[in-house]
Design an enzyme around this catalytic site. Structure first.
Site, mmCIF file in Angstrom:
data_model
loop_
_atom_site.group_PDB
_atom_site.id
_atom_site.type_symbol
_atom_site.label_atom_id
_atom_site.label_comp_id
_atom_site.label_asym_id
_atom_site.label_seq_id
_atom_site.Cartn_x
_atom_site.Cartn_y
_atom_site.Cartn_z
ATOM 1 N N ASP A 184 -10.102 -0.219 3.738
ATOM 2 C CA ASP A 184 -10.831 0.340 4.829
ATOM 3 C C ASP A 184 -9.675 0.208 6.015
ATOM 4 O O ASP A 184 -8.660 -0.214 6.020
ATOM 5 C CB ASP A 184 -11.466 -0.911 5.270
ATOM 6 C CG ASP A 184 -12.451 -0.933 6.498
ATOM 7 O OD1 ASP A 184 -12.513 0.168 6.745
ATOM 8 O OD2 ASP A 184 -12.875 -1.867 7.195
ATOM 9 N N HIS B 36 -6.631 9.857 6.355
ATOM 10 C CA HIS B 36 -7.319 9.191 4.507
ATOM 11 C C HIS B 36 -5.590 10.394 3.448
ATOM 12 O O HIS B 36 -5.416 9.203 3.037
ATOM 13 C CB HIS B 36 -8.131 10.155 4.764
ATOM 14 C CG HIS B 36 -9.516 9.851 4.742
ATOM 15 N ND1 HIS B 36 -10.166 8.360 4.640
ATOM 16 C CD2 HIS B 36 -10.458 10.580 6.005
ATOM 17 C CE1 HIS B 36 -10.988 8.376 5.615
ATOM 18 N NE2 HIS B 36 -11.103 9.578 6.525
ATOM 19 N N LEU C 24 -2.903 0.885 -17.480
ATOM 20 C CA LEU C 24 -3.708 0.222 -16.457
ATOM 21 C C LEU C 24 -5.185 1.400 -16.147
ATOM 22 O O LEU C 24 -4.515 2.046 -16.340
ATOM 23 C CB LEU C 24 -2.647 0.247 -15.120
ATOM 24 C CG LEU C 24 -3.563 -0.069 -13.663
ATOM 25 C CD1 LEU C 24 -4.053 -1.183 -13.281
ATOM 26 C CD2 LEU C 24 -2.673 0.663 -12.505
#
Length: 263
Positions: free
Chosen positions: A43, A60, A154
């Site tokens: 956020d 972004h 991962l």
């Protein structure tokens, strides 16, 4: 093995160098209990950009750099899964130019990052509803998944067009279909089986959920899966969230006592 990893073209910084100090820090963290699965609500991109007099899309873009740094940090620690809340079912309400930019990020990420992800043995996945996503976004996601499908390290998951309430409803609908078709006995349904009808069926539930930018809520993110997760909130906006911030969250996780309702 000769190090052939290229420096990611967008967002590389000296922070990612494996200095002796950084390796020592990672070694110390590995001595304690590590979360198998970390989920992050990324956020603050828009507010980060606004504070600097820049368009929201600049936030972004800066946030994508943080994705790279934190992916590397999670990989270095040996964390099993990292899930990033990238675009919610509510985010379609944002301005169209911002939505268009966000829908293009998987293509940019594919172009600049896939080689390193493959070499790091990272497997990419998506959680969310493919419906309504543009074809070019889905094509990039599918190429990522195909390129990394054999990787065993991962698990890097992007929650895209994801909403937990709709995920749960979708799961209930699938259960009803299976009961009506005779594939499932309704009396066999329990919490474990219900979890197999969610997007996260092949993932461990998050041990740690991180949210940046000062908001203290989970915003329709993994409502079922976060039942016993440790929650960690920070005022730091996502573009400013560093690997040091990530390590701080891990250290706090290691200090907590997880009792799951027991004394």
């Amino acid at each position: 093995m000769i190090q052939t990893l290229k420096k990611w073209l967008v967002g590389y910084s000296e922070e990612d160098e494996q200095t002796e100090e950084n390796e020592t820090r990672i070694g110390e963290l590995r001595k304690g209990p590590l979360p198998r699965h970390v989920a992050i609500i990324m956020d603050g991109n828009g507010r980060w950009a606004k504070k600097r007099g820049m368009p929201r899309v600049a936030g972004h873009r800066a946030g994508m750099k943080t994705v790279r740094h934190i992916t590397r940090a999670a990989d270095a620690l040996g964390i099993e899964a990292l899930t990033l809340y990238s675009f919610s079912t509510e985010n379609w309400k944002r301005p169209q130019d911002e939505v268009n930019y966000l829908m293009g990020l998987p293509e940019e990420f594919l172009r600049t990052d896939v080689d390193e992800l493959v070499e790091r043995n990272i497997r990419v996945g998506m959680l969310g509803d493919r419906k309504n996503l543009p074809d070019h976004t889905l094509e990039a996601i599918d190429k990522f998944k195909e390129a990394t499908k054999d990787n065993t390290g991962l698990r890097l998951n992007f929650a895209l067009n994801y909403g937990s309430r709709s995920e749960i409803i979708r799961g209930v609908q699938r259960i009803i279909d299976d009961v009506q078709s005779g594939k499932l006995d309704k009396d066999a349904l329990d919490e474990s089986l219900f979890g197999q009808y969610l997007y996260t069926a092949d993932l461990p539930e998050p041990d740690l959920m991180i949210r940046t930018s000062g908001e203290v809520r989970i915003s329709n993110f993994m409502l079922w899966q976060l039942a016993y997760s440790e929650l960690w909130f920070t005022d730091v906006q996502w573009p400013d969230f560093t690997k040091e911030s990530f390590y701080e969250a891990i250290e706090d996780f290691q200090r907590r006592s997880r009792r799951y309702g027991a004394v």
